[in-house]
Design a protein around this motif. Structure first.
Motif, PDB file in Angstrom:
ATOM      1  N   THR A  80       0.853  -1.179   0.000  1.00 29.29           N
ATOM      2  CA  THR A  80       0.000   0.000   0.000  1.00 29.29           C
ATOM      3  C   THR A  80       0.897   1.239   0.000  1.00 29.29           C
ATOM      4  O   THR A  80       2.115   1.143   0.127  1.00 29.29           O
ATOM      5  CB  THR A  80      -0.904   0.013   1.252  1.00 29.29           C
ATOM      6  OG1 THR A  80      -0.058   0.023   2.410  1.00 29.29           O
ATOM      7  CG2 THR A  80      -1.790  -1.221   1.295  1.00 29.29           C
ATOM      8  N   ALA A  82       0.063  -5.757   1.001  1.00 30.06           N
ATOM      9  CA  ALA A  82      -1.355  -6.000   0.745  1.00 30.06           C
ATOM     10  C   ALA A  82      -1.646  -7.497   0.724  1.00 30.06           C
ATOM     11  O   ALA A  82      -0.888  -8.273   0.145  1.00 30.06           O
ATOM     12  CB  ALA A  82      -1.758  -5.378  -0.587  1.00 30.06           C
ATOM     13  N   GLN A  84      -4.936  -7.067  -2.814  1.00 34.23           N
ATOM     14  CA  GLN A  84      -4.379  -7.148  -4.162  1.00 34.23           C
ATOM     15  C   GLN A  84      -5.487  -7.182  -5.211  1.00 34.23           C
ATOM     16  O   GLN A  84      -5.385  -6.550  -6.261  1.00 34.23           O
ATOM     17  CB  GLN A  84      -3.507  -8.397  -4.290  1.00 34.23           C
ATOM     18  CG  GLN A  84      -2.229  -8.347  -3.480  1.00 34.23           C
ATOM     19  CD  GLN A  84      -1.423  -9.628  -3.631  1.00 34.23           C
ATOM     20  OE1 GLN A  84      -1.332 -10.190  -4.714  1.00 34.23           O
ATOM     21  NE2 GLN A  84      -0.839 -10.085  -2.537  1.00 34.23           N
ATOM     22  N   THR A 144      -8.502  -5.950  -4.902  1.00 36.96           N
ATOM     23  CA  THR A 144      -9.104  -4.610  -4.963  1.00 36.96           C
ATOM     24  C   THR A 144      -8.223  -3.673  -5.782  1.00 36.96           C
ATOM     25  O   THR A 144      -8.714  -2.903  -6.614  1.00 36.96           O
ATOM     26  CB  THR A 144      -9.289  -4.042  -3.542  1.00 36.96           C
ATOM     27  OG1 THR A 144     -10.181  -4.895  -2.809  1.00 36.96           O
ATOM     28  CG2 THR A 144      -9.851  -2.632  -3.595  1.00 36.96           C
ATOM     29  N   ARG A 145      -6.929  -3.730  -5.515  1.00 32.85           N
ATOM     30  CA  ARG A 145      -5.977  -2.876  -6.241  1.00 32.85           C
ATOM     31  C   ARG A 145      -6.038  -3.153  -7.737  1.00 32.85           C
ATOM     32  O   ARG A 145      -6.068  -2.224  -8.554  1.00 32.85           O
ATOM     33  CB  ARG A 145      -4.569  -3.136  -5.710  1.00 32.85           C
ATOM     34  CG  ARG A 145      -3.469  -2.279  -6.338  1.00 32.85           C
ATOM     35  CD  ARG A 145      -2.147  -2.653  -5.685  1.00 32.85           C
ATOM     36  NE  ARG A 145      -1.063  -1.780  -6.103  1.00 32.85           N
ATOM     37  CZ  ARG A 145      -0.349  -1.954  -7.209  1.00 32.85           C
ATOM     38  NH1 ARG A 145      -0.631  -2.973  -8.020  1.00 32.85           N
ATOM     39  NH2 ARG A 145       0.628  -1.118  -7.511  1.00 32.85           N
ATOM     40  N   GLN A 146      -6.070  -4.435  -8.112  1.00 38.83           N
ATOM     41  CA  GLN A 146      -6.117  -4.783  -9.530  1.00 38.83           C
ATOM     42  C   GLN A 146      -7.442  -4.370 -10.164  1.00 38.83           C
ATOM     43  O   GLN A 146      -7.480  -3.934 -11.311  1.00 38.83           O
ATOM     44  CB  GLN A 146      -5.904  -6.288  -9.725  1.00 38.83           C
ATOM     45  CG  GLN A 146      -5.744  -6.715 -11.183  1.00 38.83           C
ATOM     46  CD  GLN A 146      -4.583  -6.006 -11.864  1.00 38.83           C
ATOM     47  OE1 GLN A 146      -3.471  -5.966 -11.333  1.00 38.83           O
ATOM     48  NE2 GLN A 146      -4.830  -5.424 -13.032  1.00 38.83           N
ATOM     49  N   THR A 175     -10.172   4.109  -0.321  1.00 37.64           N
ATOM     50  CA  THR A 175      -9.553   2.828  -0.687  1.00 37.64           C
ATOM     51  C   THR A 175      -8.576   3.015  -1.834  1.00 37.64           C
ATOM     52  O   THR A 175      -7.481   2.446  -1.828  1.00 37.64           O
ATOM     53  CB  THR A 175     -10.632   1.806  -1.079  1.00 37.64           C
ATOM     54  OG1 THR A 175     -11.498   1.588   0.035  1.00 37.64           O
ATOM     55  CG2 THR A 175     -10.001   0.481  -1.496  1.00 37.64           C
ATOM     56  N   TYR A 212      -3.763   2.564  -2.206  1.00 30.06           N
ATOM     57  CA  TYR A 212      -2.889   1.863  -3.146  1.00 30.06           C
ATOM     58  C   TYR A 212      -2.161   2.774  -4.131  1.00 30.06           C
ATOM     59  O   TYR A 212      -1.115   2.400  -4.657  1.00 30.06           O
ATOM     60  CB  TYR A 212      -3.719   0.830  -3.932  1.00 30.06           C
ATOM     61  CG  TYR A 212      -4.388  -0.173  -3.030  1.00 30.06           C
ATOM     62  CD1 TYR A 212      -3.651  -1.170  -2.398  1.00 30.06           C
ATOM     63  CD2 TYR A 212      -5.752  -0.092  -2.762  1.00 30.06           C
ATOM     64  CE1 TYR A 212      -4.254  -2.080  -1.541  1.00 30.06           C
ATOM     65  CE2 TYR A 212      -6.363  -0.987  -1.907  1.00 30.06           C
ATOM     66  CZ  TYR A 212      -5.609  -1.984  -1.303  1.00 30.06           C
ATOM     67  OH  TYR A 212      -6.201  -2.870  -0.429  1.00 30.06           O
ATOM     68  N   ALA A 230      -1.555   5.616 -10.635  1.00 29.98           N
ATOM     69  CA  ALA A 230      -2.194   4.385 -11.101  1.00 29.98           C
ATOM     70  C   ALA A 230      -1.966   4.195 -12.602  1.00 29.98           C
ATOM     71  O   ALA A 230      -1.739   3.074 -13.075  1.00 29.98           O
ATOM     72  CB  ALA A 230      -3.692   4.419 -10.787  1.00 29.98           C
ATOM     73  N   GLU A 255       1.352   2.783 -13.196  1.00 30.09           N
ATOM     74  CA  GLU A 255       1.369   1.358 -12.879  1.00 30.09           C
ATOM     75  C   GLU A 255       0.869   0.538 -14.065  1.00 30.09           C
ATOM     76  O   GLU A 255       1.454  -0.483 -14.435  1.00 30.09           O
ATOM     77  CB  GLU A 255       0.505   1.088 -11.649  1.00 30.09           C
ATOM     78  CG  GLU A 255       0.373  -0.373 -11.269  1.00 30.09           C
ATOM     79  CD  GLU A 255       1.653  -0.959 -10.710  1.00 30.09           C
ATOM     80  OE1 GLU A 255       1.793  -2.199 -10.718  1.00 30.09           O
ATOM     81  OE2 GLU A 255       2.522  -0.189 -10.257  1.00 30.09           O
TER      82      GLU A 255
END
Length: 215
Positions: A7, A13, A18, A20-22, A55, A59, A66, A69
């Motif tokens: 995070t 995470a 993970q 949720t992040r994806q 949330t 991340y 993002a 990423e």
């Protein structure tokens, strides 16, 4: 995804985190396909993913973080383009096949990742070193492999000694990426997709070998 995904505050995470992040990255990718990059807001990404802005910020520092990423993930996938060039024969019909497969690979990669690659190109054009680094990562490995192919042909006397392998390779990759990013626009010039591929492959073959292909 691995257990070492962290995070923003450095915590590792878990599997749920993970996922949720994806999901946030996947939703952002979808939004980039239909909305200008700078119009995308954290609250919209979070809402689409069925979660909250708080949330999202666990991340990623912001939308740009993002996006970077996603761009890094795309660059990692782009490494597969190198396989279309490495250890390929450019003699006879094998050379024509190699040229066609390289063109197919470039066009398909850009079609699949069109939205994020447009953002990468925009960032690189504006001088953002982070986006420029990612763009270079996608293209450099292919450029190096093509330069090696030209140099090998040159060492065998099959390419003129005055040709500069790296310059030829860089020019061909720049052409491929430019055409690949402008595929939809070629119809305005009266160019059909069915005509684009073989003619682009012809230019690649001529650039690498200096000769018309054997079909």
């Amino acid at each position: 995804m691995t257990g070492q995904v962290r995070t923003v505050d450095g915590r590792v995470a878990g599997r749920r985190g993970q996922a949720t992040r994806q999901k946030l990255l996947d939703c952002l990718s979808e939004m980039l396909s239909s909305s200008p990059y700078r119009d995308v807001k954290v609250i919209d990404v979070a809402r689409r993913a069925g979660t909250s802005p708080a949330t999202f910020y666990q991340y990623f520092p912001d939308v740009e973080g993002a996006v970077l990423e996603i761009a890094e993930q795309t660059a990692a996938e782009g490494a597969a383009l190198t396989a279309l060039v490495q250890n390929r024969s450019w003699a006879g019909r094998a050379g024509w096949q190699a040229a066609q497969e390289l063109v197919d690979g470039f066009l398909e990669f850009w079609r699949t990742n069109d939205a994020i690659l447009r953002v990468v190109d925009l960032g690189a054009a504006e001088g953002d070193k982070r986006f420029n680094k990612i763009r270079s990562k996608i293209l450099n490995s292919v450029t190096g492999s093509l330069a090696d192919s030209v140099a090998e042909l040159q060492s065998k006397g099959k390419v003129d000694k005055d040709v500069h392998p790296a310059a030829i390779a860089a020019s061909l990759v720049a052409m491929l990426s430019a055409v690949a990013s402008h595929q939809r626009g070629t119809t305005a010039w009266g160019v059909k997709q069915a005509d684009l591929k073989p003619n682009l492959a012809l230019l690649v073959h001529l650039g690498i070998t200096g000769r018309k292909p054997t079909r």
